[in-house]
Scaffold this motif. Structure first.
Motif, short mmCIF file in Angstrom:
data_model
loop_
_atom_site.label_atom_id
_atom_site.label_comp_id
_atom_site.label_asym_id
_atom_site.label_seq_id
_atom_site.Cartn_x
_atom_site.Cartn_y
_atom_site.Cartn_z
N PHE A 188 0.84 -1.20 0.00
CA PHE A 188 0.00 0.00 0.00
C PHE A 188 0.88 1.25 0.00
CE2 PHE A 188 -2.57 -3.36 1.67
CZ PHE A 188 -3.90 -3.06 1.41
N PHE A 189 0.80 2.04 -1.06
CA PHE A 189 1.51 3.32 -1.09
C PHE A 189 0.65 4.35 -0.35
CE2 PHE A 189 3.74 1.08 -4.34
CZ PHE A 189 4.98 1.67 -4.43
N CYS A 190 1.24 4.92 0.72
CA CYS A 190 0.49 5.82 1.60
C CYS A 190 1.14 7.20 1.63
CB CYS A 190 0.45 5.26 3.02
SG CYS A 190 -0.26 3.59 3.13
N PHE A 191 0.29 8.23 1.72
CA PHE A 191 0.76 9.62 1.73
C PHE A 191 0.03 10.39 2.83
CE2 PHE A 191 1.10 7.78 -2.46
CZ PHE A 191 2.40 8.08 -2.82
N HIS A 192 0.81 10.94 3.77
CA HIS A 192 0.25 11.71 4.87
C HIS A 192 -0.85 10.91 5.59
CE1 HIS A 192 2.49 15.25 3.51
NE2 HIS A 192 2.08 14.96 2.29
N GLY A 193 -0.59 9.62 5.78
CA GLY A 193 -1.52 8.79 6.54
C GLY A 193 -2.69 8.22 5.76
N GLU A 194 -2.69 8.39 4.44
CA GLU A 194 -3.79 7.87 3.63
C GLU A 194 -3.26 6.94 2.53
OE1 GLU A 194 -7.14 7.90 3.59
OE2 GLU A 194 -7.07 8.88 5.55
N PRO A 195 -3.73 5.69 2.50
CA PRO A 195 -3.34 4.79 1.41
C PRO A 195 -3.94 5.25 0.08
CG PRO A 195 -4.99 3.76 2.81
CD PRO A 195 -4.61 5.04 3.48
N GLU A 196 -3.18 5.08 -0.99
CA GLU A 196 -3.60 5.59 -2.30
C GLU A 196 -3.80 4.47 -3.32
OE1 GLU A 196 -4.77 7.93 -5.34
OE2 GLU A 196 -4.40 8.65 -3.29
#
Length: 322
Positions: A188-196
């Motif tokens: 899971f690629f996640c950014f600022h705590g959100e998976p994308e």
């Protein structure tokens, strides 16, 4: 003559390794540009980074990666996962050692996994301990644990990981046999705590049955969004029209997404690797610099880059990047 050439080549490799290591520490910006050009055949824009790869290079250079080193350590990360209230997703730990000579193989169960705390793709999967070549296993582990990685591959946060060997529970899931010859890896690629996006790897051969694997690693890959829609258009080399395998939606997908939000919350960006085995979620690792990201299209790399807000970064306070 051959022995002389071999000796010369060895000396040249050692000199090259030393030269590049010093280069990284003393002149990290120029090395980052060299490495980026070598890896992606593109100029690195550090003044105004745009795509995912450029922003990850920027983060290596200018952000505080102290937590990266802890979370990328395959032993220490267990404490982080536990502190997040997710101890139940950890595999069982059988032992940790500084040297392969210290491993008491008699105390280990018949099935287990051996890996180094700083390694990437360096795993020995033992399905039957009685068939394990102990001399070869110790030889390989000694070589792996001796290798202090992170500089030449431009992953400076890896350089300070204490090199040890750990033995963990071997995960097996026969229910996936119809779709994959190996455990299915959900990344899971996640950014600022959100998976994308979820990068799903399967049919991997980088594991061992009874002895150390000497074959090159290979795997199959497909992208899925959080609703489990297949997204081959984001891959730089999508499968052909004869592509048949569609990995079934994990039963625990909502739980996986929740776990990713918890584990990735402190980080600007991170890849959370999970497994689903017999209806239960297991933790794999946290990855901050996921190799040579050439698998995605340029357009999608730009999109992922837009998810990284560099204005929210805690800057590095140390003089050197290691």
């Amino acid at each position: 003559m051959k022995s002389e050439l071999s000796f010369i080549n060895k000396i040249l490799r050692l000199f090259s390794r030393l030269f590049h290591s010093v280069w990284v520490v003393l002149f990290p910006v120029t090395y980052a540009k060299y490495y980026h050009k070598l890896t992606y055949s593109a100029q690195l824009n550090l003044n105004n980074p745009q795509d995912y790869n450029e922003k990850v290079q920027w983060l290596k250079l200018y952000s505080d990666t102290t937590m990266w080193t802890i979370a990328a350590d395959k032993y220490k990360v267990r404490d982080y996962v536990s502190q997040c209230g997710l101890k139940q997703i950890l595999t069982e730990l059988y032992g940790v050692w500084d040297r392969p000579e210290d491993i008491d193989f008699n105390s280990l169960p018949n099935k287990f996994v051996l890996k180094t705390t700083n390694g990437c793709g360096k795993n020995i999967l033992v399905h039957n301990k009685t068939k394990l070549d102990l001399l070869e296993t110790k030889r390989v582990l000694k070589k792996w644990v001796k290798d202090r990685q992170g500089l030449i591959s431009f992953q400076p946060h890896v350089w300070n990981i204490k090199r040890r060997i750990i033995a963990e529970e071997l995960l097996e899931d026969n229910s996936a046999n119809d779709f994959s010859s190996s455990l299915i890896d959900y990344k899971f690629f996640c950014f600022h705590g959100e998976p994308e996006i979820i990068d799903v790897l399967y049919d991997r051969n980088n594991y061992v049955i009874g002895k150390c694997n000497k074959d090159g690693a290979s795997r199959k890959e497909m992208l899925y969004d959080l609703n489990w829609n297949i997204r081959p258009e984001f891959l730089s080399s999508p499968p052909g029209s004869d592509f048949q395998v569609v990995i079934p939606k994990p039963k625990c997908l909502p739980e996986m997404i929740s776990i990713c939000r918890i584990l990735s919350e402190p980080f600007i960006q991170v890849r959370v690797d999970l497994y689903e085995v017999n209806g239960k979620v297991y933790f794999g690792e946290l990855t901050f610099t996921p190799g040579e990201m050439n698998d995605f299209t340029n357009e999608y790399l730009l999109y992922l880059g837009s998810k990284i807000d560099l204005k929210r970064v805690d800057k590095r306070k140390t003089i050197f990047i290691v």
